[in-house]
Design a protein around this motif. Structure first.
Motif, PDB file in Angstrom:
ATOM      1  N   VAL A  22       0.841  -1.207   0.000  1.00 18.36           N
ATOM      2  CA  VAL A  22       0.000   0.000   0.000  1.00 18.36           C
ATOM      3  C   VAL A  22       0.872   1.252   0.000  1.00 18.36           C
ATOM      4  O   VAL A  22       0.681   2.154  -0.819  1.00 18.36           O
ATOM      5  CB  VAL A  22      -0.953  -0.002   1.219  1.00 18.36           C
ATOM      6  N   VAL A  23       1.857   1.272   0.870  1.00 24.76           N
ATOM      7  CA  VAL A  23       2.740   2.442   0.940  1.00 24.76           C
ATOM      8  C   VAL A  23       3.466   2.613  -0.393  1.00 24.76           C
ATOM      9  O   VAL A  23       3.603   3.728  -0.907  1.00 24.76           O
ATOM     10  CB  VAL A  23       3.745   2.289   2.112  1.00 24.76           C
ATOM     11  N   ALA A  24       3.883   1.494  -0.976  1.00 23.60           N
ATOM     12  CA  ALA A  24       4.602   1.556  -2.258  1.00 23.60           C
ATOM     13  C   ALA A  24       3.712   2.169  -3.344  1.00 23.60           C
ATOM     14  O   ALA A  24       4.167   2.990  -4.142  1.00 23.60           O
ATOM     15  CB  ALA A  24       5.049   0.163  -2.670  1.00 23.60           C
ATOM     16  N   GLN A  25       2.437   1.785  -3.358  1.00 26.23           N
ATOM     17  CA  GLN A  25       1.543   2.326  -4.388  1.00 26.23           C
ATOM     18  C   GLN A  25       1.279   3.818  -4.179  1.00 26.23           C
ATOM     19  O   GLN A  25       1.206   4.588  -5.138  1.00 26.23           O
ATOM     20  CB  GLN A  25       0.224   1.560  -4.375  1.00 26.23           C
TER      21      GLN A  25
ATOM     22  N   ASN B  13       1.934 -11.816   8.128  1.00 21.96           N
ATOM     23  CA  ASN B  13       2.184 -11.479   6.729  1.00 21.96           C
ATOM     24  C   ASN B  13       0.881 -11.360   5.954  1.00 21.96           C
ATOM     25  O   ASN B  13      -0.036 -12.159   6.146  1.00 21.96           O
ATOM     26  CB  ASN B  13       3.041 -12.557   6.062  1.00 21.96           C
ATOM     27  N   PHE B  14       0.858 -10.383   5.069  1.00 22.88           N
ATOM     28  CA  PHE B  14      -0.260 -10.301   4.129  1.00 22.88           C
ATOM     29  C   PHE B  14      -0.149 -11.486   3.172  1.00 22.88           C
ATOM     30  O   PHE B  14       0.949 -11.775   2.692  1.00 22.88           O
ATOM     31  CB  PHE B  14      -0.179  -8.985   3.356  1.00 22.88           C
ATOM     32  N   GLU B  15      -1.246 -12.178   2.934  1.00 24.45           N
ATOM     33  CA  GLU B  15      -1.163 -13.344   2.049  1.00 24.45           C
ATOM     34  C   GLU B  15      -1.926 -13.163   0.746  1.00 24.45           C
ATOM     35  O   GLU B  15      -1.399 -13.320  -0.325  1.00 24.45           O
ATOM     36  CB  GLU B  15      -1.656 -14.598   2.782  1.00 24.45           C
ATOM     37  N   VAL B  55      -5.498   2.326  -4.520  1.00 22.03           N
ATOM     38  CA  VAL B  55      -4.498   1.270  -4.333  1.00 22.03           C
ATOM     39  C   VAL B  55      -5.180  -0.094  -4.350  1.00 22.03           C
ATOM     40  O   VAL B  55      -6.378  -0.198  -4.119  1.00 22.03           O
ATOM     41  CB  VAL B  55      -3.724   1.422  -2.998  1.00 22.03           C
ATOM     42  N   GLN B  56      -4.385  -1.103  -4.665  1.00 21.77           N
ATOM     43  CA  GLN B  56      -4.897  -2.466  -4.623  1.00 21.77           C
ATOM     44  C   GLN B  56      -4.088  -3.244  -3.592  1.00 21.77           C
ATOM     45  O   GLN B  56      -2.855  -3.255  -3.668  1.00 21.77           O
ATOM     46  CB  GLN B  56      -4.814  -3.115  -6.003  1.00 21.77           C
ATOM     47  N   LEU B  57      -4.796  -3.842  -2.636  1.00 19.24           N
ATOM     48  CA  LEU B  57      -4.102  -4.578  -1.579  1.00 19.24           C
ATOM     49  C   LEU B  57      -3.283  -5.711  -2.194  1.00 19.24           C
ATOM     50  O   LEU B  57      -3.787  -6.454  -3.038  1.00 19.24           O
ATOM     51  CB  LEU B  57      -5.109  -5.141  -0.577  1.00 19.24           C
ATOM     52  N   GLY B  58      -2.044  -5.776  -1.799  1.00 15.79           N
ATOM     53  CA  GLY B  58      -1.165  -6.804  -2.356  1.00 15.79           C
ATOM     54  C   GLY B  58      -0.411  -6.332  -3.576  1.00 15.79           C
ATOM     55  O   GLY B  58       0.463  -7.026  -4.075  1.00 15.79           O
ATOM     56  N   GLY B  59      -0.755  -5.154  -4.068  1.00 11.86           N
ATOM     57  CA  GLY B  59      -0.060  -4.594  -5.226  1.00 11.86           C
ATOM     58  C   GLY B  59      -0.861  -4.745  -6.495  1.00 11.86           C
ATOM     59  O   GLY B  59      -1.764  -5.576  -6.593  1.00 11.86           O
ATOM     60  N   ARG B  60      -0.520  -3.935  -7.466  1.00 10.20           N
ATOM     61  CA  ARG B  60      -1.244  -3.952  -8.734  1.00 10.20           C
ATOM     62  C   ARG B  60      -0.838  -5.171  -9.555  1.00 10.20           C
ATOM     63  O   ARG B  60       0.324  -5.563  -9.563  1.00 10.20           O
ATOM     64  CB  ARG B  60      -0.937  -2.689  -9.543  1.00 10.20           C
TER      65      ARG B  60
END
Lengths: 306, 158
Positions: A22-25, B13-15, B55-60
């Protein structure tokens, strides 16, 4: 019985990791805004604590005035719920051109590039959001700030000498100075008022708030100073306030006075703006634009010498 | 937001993220030490709050499109009218029983204000008298994210 764990002690031993990214985005979003704004020499906001003082009219005319002085100009209409810049410039009904690299803004009179929420809306449609939180004020604030972030991050302005942002009305935390704070390397704010005492009171609050936010206020434009008769051209007073005194109290220069000019206003209402630079009211905008340029140049020279 | 396994005194950890229901997100966390699993389940309002951050949880997983959030969240003309929460509030103001939160509003219906979580509360089964059904009453907070151990499966209201 289990010993009560002290969360503060536990957290003190742990190292934070951004595994949900989230912080990275959010960092990437900020970087994208920086990158988009990097090609713009001077970023200015036009604001006022008071509604109805002619912020949009002033912004549009200053943009045209700067363009007449051979500058490359962009105009960002940040009034999401009452966007009127496209209509004033005859661009209503146009839209941003979406490309994988970003959104290309339509080009208006004198080459002024324009971005506005109006380009996403139908003829008479207000901004309406979908989802379960659509009327929640908490969510709307968050949403609007992120829409503005998308305007800053996604519009491909290219190289510009000036980007003018027409901010919505509001004096304090209910947006304008906060929005201005989003814009990296903001050159300053131009504050619009009318000579009315009521407007002056509110405008003073917005100047104070903007300064609290670290925004440099370049000066004041007094709009509707007088009324220009469309028949004979004679000028008469509309209000009896004292903008000079306000400028003195705030230690700000009065950048210029603009009369209420029905003839000029009607051309913008019709989306066919009067562009004749010999027209007296337009000359006043030209003078104000010249003063803004001088102020910005002075600031640049000063910065170089220090 | 982070979760801490108090037994192991470590961050979980986020999974992954799943969508267990319409408008809901299930965000899974696991303890790297003891393997305990937790799932944080959001209600539709909380889901929308998260998505509004862009934002998207876990990354885009896909490249961002210009004005992605604006275009994705603007209500089109065909959908115009008030939303779920306004529909619920209108129903309440008119003295009727709570409507299902997914009931679309009629075009031109006046929007209301008030608690941003009203529709979700309605969806959870809050009656007009303000009482909660047993399952909802057992949850930690009817306004907050509902957390439960994955092992304690059972259909918590979203």
């Amino acid at each position: 019985m289990a010993i009560e764990k002290d969360l503060k002690t536990i957290l003190g031993k742990l190292k934070y990791s951004d595994d949900a990214k989230v912080v990275a985005q959010i960092t990437d979003q900020m970087k994208q805004v920086q990158a988009r704004m990097a090609g713009i020499k001077h970023k200015l906001v036009v604001m006022s604590g008071k509604g109805g003082v002619g912020k949009s009219m002033t912004t549009v005319n200053l943009a045209l005035a700067l363009a007449r002085q051979h500058a490359r100009v962009g105009l960002l209409d940040v009034d999401l719920n009452g966007p009127c810049v496209p209509r004033m410039l005859g661009l209503h009904g146009r839209s941003l051109t979406m490309t994988p690299e970003g959104a290309l803004p339509p080009v208006g009179p004198l080459g002024v590039k324009v971005a506005s929420m109006d380009f996403f809306l139908g003829a008479a449609s207000p901004v309406r959001w979908k989802g379960p939180m659509d009327v929640s004020p908490v969510w709307l604030g968050l949403m609007e700030m992120n829409v503005i972030r998308e305007f800053l991050a996604d519009v491909m302005w290219g190289e510009l000498d000036y980007l003018l942002a027409d901010l919505p009305p509001g004096a304090a935390a209910d947006k304008p100075p906060v929005i201005a704070g989003f814009i990296p390397d903001l050159a300053g704010a131009i504050v619009v008022t009318t000579p009315s005492e009521v407007a002056s009171d509110v405008v003073q609050k917005s100047v104070t708030y903007a300064r609290d936010m670290g925004i440099k206020v370049l000066g004041i434009v007094e709009n509707m100073s007088e009324y220009r008769c469309p028949s004979c051209g004679e000028l008469n007073e509309l209000f009896e306030g004292n903008t000079d005194a306000m400028c003195e109290a705030l230690d700000l220069p009065l950048l210029g006075r603009i009369p209420f000019d029905r003839k000029l206003a009607r051309t913008f209402d019709k989306g066919e703006p009067l562009l004749d630079e010999t027209y007296p009211t337009i000359q006043r905008y030209q003078d104000i634009a010249g003063r803004i340029r001088t102020l910005l140049d002075y600031k640049r020279v000063l910065a170089e010498k220090l | 937001m982070k979760f801490v396994c108090l037994n192991c005194e470590t961050y979980m950890n986020f999974e992954k993220v799943e969508k267990p229901g319409e408008g809901s997100l299930g965000v899974f966390f696991g303890c790297p030490s003891c393997g305990a699993k937790f799932s944080m389940v959001t209600n539709p309002g909380e889901t929308q709050m998260v998505s509004s951050l862009g934002v998207q949880l876990g990354g885009r997983t896909t490249e961002a499109q210009p004005f992605e959030m604006t275009r994705g969240t603007l209500k089109e003309e065909a959908q115009a009218g008030s939303g779920q929460m306004a529909a619920y509030l209108n129903e309440k103001i008119q003295g009727g029983q709570p409507v299902a939160a997914s009931t679309p509003g009629k075009a031109g219906e006046k929007s209301g204000g008030g608690c941003p979580f009203s529709a979700m509360v309605a969806e959870m089964g809050l009656t007009s008298s303000g009482s909660l059904p047993t399952a909802a009453r057992a949850s930690p907070s009817s306004h907050g994210a509902l957390m439960h151990r994955r092992s304690l499966t059972g259909s918590l209201p979203l």
